[in-house]
Every structure is written in C-alpha cells, then in structure tokens.
Design a protein around this motif. Structure first.
Motif, PDB file in Angstrom:
ATOM      1  N   ALA A 142       0.834  -1.203   0.000  1.00  0.00           N
ATOM      2  CA  ALA A 142       0.000   0.000   0.000  1.00  0.00           C
ATOM      3  C   ALA A 142       0.869   1.254   0.000  1.00  0.00           C
ATOM      4  N   PHE A 143       1.933   1.240   0.795  1.00  0.00           N
ATOM      5  CA  PHE A 143       2.857   2.378   0.844  1.00  0.00           C
ATOM      6  C   PHE A 143       3.489   2.617  -0.526  1.00  0.00           C
ATOM      7  N   LEU A 144       3.959   1.550  -1.173  1.00  0.00           N
ATOM      8  CA  LEU A 144       4.613   1.686  -2.471  1.00  0.00           C
ATOM      9  C   LEU A 144       3.633   2.194  -3.532  1.00  0.00           C
ATOM     10  N   LEU A 145       2.373   1.801  -3.432  1.00  0.00           N
ATOM     11  CA  LEU A 145       1.371   2.282  -4.382  1.00  0.00           C
ATOM     12  C   LEU A 145       1.158   3.787  -4.236  1.00  0.00           C
ATOM     13  N   VAL A 146       1.150   4.286  -3.001  1.00  0.00           N
ATOM     14  CA  VAL A 146       0.968   5.719  -2.791  1.00  0.00           C
ATOM     15  C   VAL A 146       2.198   6.489  -3.268  1.00  0.00           C
ATOM     16  N   VAL A 147       3.402   5.935  -3.072  1.00  0.00           N
ATOM     17  CA  VAL A 147       4.609   6.560  -3.611  1.00  0.00           C
ATOM     18  C   VAL A 147       4.520   6.627  -5.133  1.00  0.00           C
ATOM     19  N   ALA A 148       4.068   5.543  -5.759  1.00  0.00           N
ATOM     20  CA  ALA A 148       3.902   5.541  -7.211  1.00  0.00           C
ATOM     21  C   ALA A 148       2.853   6.564  -7.647  1.00  0.00           C
ATOM     22  N   ALA A 149       1.804   6.743  -6.833  1.00  0.00           N
ATOM     23  CA  ALA A 149       0.793   7.757  -7.137  1.00  0.00           C
ATOM     24  C   ALA A 149       1.412   9.152  -7.114  1.00  0.00           C
ATOM     25  N   ALA A 150       2.312   9.403  -6.155  1.00  0.00           N
ATOM     26  CA  ALA A 150       2.997  10.698  -6.101  1.00  0.00           C
ATOM     27  C   ALA A 150       3.842  10.922  -7.354  1.00  0.00           C
ATOM     28  N   LEU A 151       4.497   9.872  -7.831  1.00  0.00           N
ATOM     29  CA  LEU A 151       5.296   9.978  -9.051  1.00  0.00           C
ATOM     30  C   LEU A 151       4.408  10.278 -10.259  1.00  0.00           C
ATOM     31  N   ALA A 152       3.255   9.606 -10.338  1.00  0.00           N
ATOM     32  CA  ALA A 152       2.321   9.862 -11.439  1.00  0.00           C
ATOM     33  C   ALA A 152       1.809  11.300 -11.395  1.00  0.00           C
ATOM     34  N   TRP A 153       1.562  11.812 -10.194  1.00  0.00           N
ATOM     35  CA  TRP A 153       1.103  13.195 -10.057  1.00  0.00           C
ATOM     36  C   TRP A 153       2.171  14.155 -10.560  1.00  0.00           C
ATOM     37  N   ALA A 154       3.427  13.838 -10.302  1.00  0.00           N
ATOM     38  CA  ALA A 154       4.519  14.685 -10.774  1.00  0.00           C
ATOM     39  C   ALA A 154       4.527  14.758 -12.303  1.00  0.00           C
ATOM     40  N   PHE A 155       4.378  13.616 -12.967  1.00  0.00           N
ATOM     41  CA  PHE A 155       4.312  13.623 -14.432  1.00  0.00           C
ATOM     42  C   PHE A 155       3.081  14.399 -14.912  1.00  0.00           C
ATOM     43  N   ALA A 156       1.969  14.293 -14.177  1.00  0.00           N
ATOM     44  CA  ALA A 156       0.764  15.046 -14.541  1.00  0.00           C
ATOM     45  C   ALA A 156       1.003  16.543 -14.386  1.00  0.00           C
ATOM     46  N   ASN A 157       1.780  16.941 -13.371  1.00  0.00           N
ATOM     47  CA  ASN A 157       2.121  18.363 -13.209  1.00  0.00           C
ATOM     48  C   ASN A 157       2.865  18.893 -14.427  1.00  0.00           C
ATOM     49  N   ILE A 158       3.834  18.110 -14.908  1.00  0.00           N
ATOM     50  CA  ILE A 158       4.603  18.534 -16.087  1.00  0.00           C
ATOM     51  C   ILE A 158       3.692  18.624 -17.314  1.00  0.00           C
ATOM     52  N   ALA A 159       2.824  17.623 -17.475  1.00  0.00           N
ATOM     53  CA  ALA A 159       1.901  17.647 -18.612  1.00  0.00           C
ATOM     54  C   ALA A 159       0.959  18.840 -18.531  1.00  0.00           C
ATOM     55  N   THR A 160       0.510  19.184 -17.318  1.00  0.00           N
ATOM     56  CA  THR A 160      -0.375  20.334 -17.145  1.00  0.00           C
ATOM     57  C   THR A 160       0.353  21.623 -17.492  1.00  0.00           C
ATOM     58  N   LYS A 161       1.609  21.733 -17.077  1.00  0.00           N
ATOM     59  CA  LYS A 161       2.393  22.925 -17.394  1.00  0.00           C
ATOM     60  C   LYS A 161       2.569  23.067 -18.903  1.00  0.00           C
ATOM     61  N   LEU A 162       2.808  21.946 -19.594  1.00  0.00           N
ATOM     62  CA  LEU A 162       3.015  21.990 -21.037  1.00  0.00           C
ATOM     63  C   LEU A 162       1.717  22.214 -21.804  1.00  0.00           C
ATOM     64  N   ALA A 163       0.564  22.040 -21.139  1.00  0.00           N
ATOM     65  CA  ALA A 163      -0.715  22.209 -21.830  1.00  0.00           C
ATOM     66  C   ALA A 163      -0.943  23.660 -22.225  1.00  0.00           C
ATOM     67  N   GLY A 164      -0.415  24.602 -21.445  1.00  0.00           N
ATOM     68  CA  GLY A 164      -0.562  26.012 -21.779  1.00  0.00           C
ATOM     69  C   GLY A 164      -1.961  26.554 -21.623  1.00  0.00           C
ATOM     70  N   ALA A 165      -2.798  25.909 -20.804  1.00  0.00           N
ATOM     71  CA  ALA A 165      -4.176  26.361 -20.614  1.00  0.00           C
ATOM     72  C   ALA A 165      -4.210  27.598 -19.726  1.00  0.00           C
ATOM     73  N   THR A 166      -5.180  28.471 -19.967  1.00  0.00           N
ATOM     74  CA  THR A 166      -5.369  29.654 -19.128  1.00  0.00           C
ATOM     75  C   THR A 166      -6.578  29.513 -18.212  1.00  0.00           C
ATOM     76  N   ASP A 167      -7.589  28.772 -18.613  1.00  0.00           N
ATOM     77  CA  ASP A 167      -8.778  28.532 -17.789  1.00  0.00           C
ATOM     78  C   ASP A 167      -8.639  27.152 -17.149  1.00  0.00           C
ATOM     79  N   MET A 168      -8.047  27.117 -15.943  1.00  0.00           N
ATOM     80  CA  MET A 168      -7.729  25.841 -15.317  1.00  0.00           C
ATOM     81  C   MET A 168      -8.963  25.119 -14.796  1.00  0.00           C
ATOM     82  N   LEU A 169     -10.034  25.841 -14.459  1.00  0.00           N
ATOM     83  CA  LEU A 169     -11.261  25.177 -14.026  1.00  0.00           C
ATOM     84  C   LEU A 169     -11.856  24.367 -15.167  1.00  0.00           C
ATOM     85  N   ARG A 170     -11.903  24.971 -16.360  1.00  0.00           N
ATOM     86  CA  ARG A 170     -12.411  24.229 -17.509  1.00  0.00           C
ATOM     87  C   ARG A 170     -11.476  23.078 -17.863  1.00  0.00           C
TER      88      ARG A 170
END
Length: 300
Positions: A142-170
């Motif tokens: 369970a601990f390792l799965l949550v660590v992996a979730a943190a890593l996936a969130w990090a990649f999602a952060n980079i993808a979000t930054k590269l998206a270039g969106a201005t309306d983050m709610l949408r």
C-alpha cells in the motif's frame, strides 16, 4: 500576496487534507477503482454549464486525464484500500513536490539548486523511514502504491504545465472526462461486476457524501481555487502552501479516524516536512519569517 488569497490557499490545503479521511469513508462503501471512476464522472458535470472552446489540445487533455485520474488516483485509492492510513497517505503523496522538481530538471532543463537537492535527500530519507517502519505484506505494498501515485502526479504536473491552458477550471473538468471509462473497465476486470453492482445498489449516506465531497470540493473547488492562485502568482509562492496538506491530513486522520503514529512515524513526518520546506520555500524565507518580516514574496 494579500490576506484573502492566503486564506484561499489555506482553505484548499484544508480541503485536500480532510479529503484523505473522506476517501477512507468512501472506500467502506465502494471498491477503489469504481469509487475513483464515479468521482471523475461527477467532477466532469460542470461542463454542462461551462461554455467555450477546449482549453488545451485534446491529446494533452487525454495525457493529463490518464496520468492524474487513472494512474495517480487509481493507485492512491487502491493503496488506501489496502491499508495505507489517511494521514500518512496525505504526507507521502506530497512527494510529488520533489518528484516534480526532478522530472522538470530532466525534461525541461530546470536544474534544482544544491539547497533543493539537500531538501530532496532529507524528504526521501523520511519516506524511506515510513516505508521501513511498515510491516511486510499488504501494508508495504500500500505504501509503495501511494509513492507511485505521487510519481504519477509529478508527471501530470509537467503535462499540465506543457498544456498552456489559461482557464484551469475548464481544464480540470475536461480532464475529468477521460478517467471514468478506463477506470470502469479496470474495476470490471479486477473488482468484478458483482462488487460493482453491490456497491451501486446500497450505498450508505456516508459513502454518497464522501463521493460528493471528493468530486466537487476536492476536485472542482480545490483545483479551481488552486489554479486561480497559480494564474496570479509565481508557482514558487503558491506551491509551499501544499506543505500544509499533510498537516491537515494527519490531524484529521488522528481526530476523525483515531489513526496514531509511532515515534518513528512522527520523526519521518518531520523529515519529509522539513525536506519539502527546504526544497520549495524561497531562500531566506524562514529567517525573514522569524525576524518578523512576514511579507510573502518569492526569493531569488
């Protein structure tokens, strides 16, 4: 940053910290993958009222949806279902802060300073202490799965930054369209149609309330307010507020679920907290704070 916006940031960290306790409540009624699928299906409903073009290229929306919704939250929910405490989950998941720094250095050329590297090492030591303090078996998994979730969130952060969106709610509403079908398919395969039918047939009021909380408060309101702040202030000024998420998560887990931490667990929490603070707080922020100069401005 004016006081009203500081209070908004603290409100988000409170919502996200309590969210880990709410997830525990919801997992008593719903299998984890089904619970995650329902969460994003509801979080996408504001698109019925929001008008305008797609906020980012569709391929980027799909990428963020898979990383954030399917991988990150799927792993987090399964990890908590297998026994990862709510408070510790909120702490370990903040590993996404230094994972993001490392990934940004590799893919975007944003090299962390020696001070940031020291913070990363200290926080990593805390995570290792938490992991070694867990007994072998499902708890370690369970601990390792949550660590992996943190890593996936990090990649999602980079993808979000590269998206270039201005309306983050949408953007988060569009992103929420992607995870439900893959998560439902995974739930059908791994959790089974009988478990799905049983969960949907007789959910408790607690389970329904938990589902509404994580869909609209933690996702729509939480990410909407966070994005509002990120649009107006440097990330280096907003991101440190995420350090308050584990505090509210640990306290709410202790107050609402009776989750206790051993002395080694508390030491690990301190190490992670201090490591993340060294990593993300501007240089000289703590001396300015203790000297009475509380003006929140980004450092060099």
């Amino acid at each position: 940053m004016p006081l009203p916006h500081i209070l908004l940031a603290l409100l988000v960290t409170l919502i996200w910290g309590v969210n880990f306790v709410v997830i525990k409540v919801g997992l008593a009624d719903f299998p984890p993958l089904l619970f995650c699928a329902l969460r994003f299906a509801l979080a996408a409903l504001p698109l019925l009222f929001l008008r305008g073009p797609m906020p980012a290229p569709f391929g980027r929306i799909v990428q963020i949806g898979l990383l954030l919704g399917v991988v990150k939250f799927g792993l987090l929910f399964v990890g908590m279902h297998l026994g990862m405490p709510a408070g510790l989950s909120s702490l370990v998941l903040q590993g996404q802060v230094f994972f993001t720094l490392l990934i940004a250095a590799f893919f975007l050329g944003e090299r962390p300073s020696p001070r940031a590297l020291m913070g990363l090492a200290l926080a990593a030591l805390g995570l290792m202490l938490i992991g070694f303090g867990r007994p072998l078996g499902d708890s370690l998994l369970a601990f390792l799965l949550v660590v992996a979730a943190a890593l996936a969130w990090a990649f999602a952060n980079i993808a979000t930054k590269l998206a270039g969106a201005t309306d983050m709610l949408r953007l988060i509403c569009w992103v929420s369209l992607i995870p439900p079908l893959p998560l439902l398919a995974l739930s059908w395969i791994f959790e089974g149609p009988d478990a799905i039918a049983a969960a949907l047939a007789q959910p408790s009021w607690g389970g329904i309330g938990a589902l509404l909380y994580i869909a609209f408060l933690a996702t729509t309101l939480g990410f909407g307010l966070w994005s509002f702040l990120l649009q107006r202030y440097p990330a280096s000024l907003v991101t440190p507020f995420a350090l308050a998420v584990p505090v509210s998560g640990l306290l709410s887990g202790w107050l609402l679920l009776g989750e206790a931490l051993s002395p080694a667990g508390w030491l690990a929490c301190v190490l992670v907290f201090v490591g993340l603070a060294i990593t993300v707080l501007p240089k000289g922020a703590l001396p300015r704070l203790f000297s009475g100069n509380n003006r929140l401005t980004p450092g060099p």
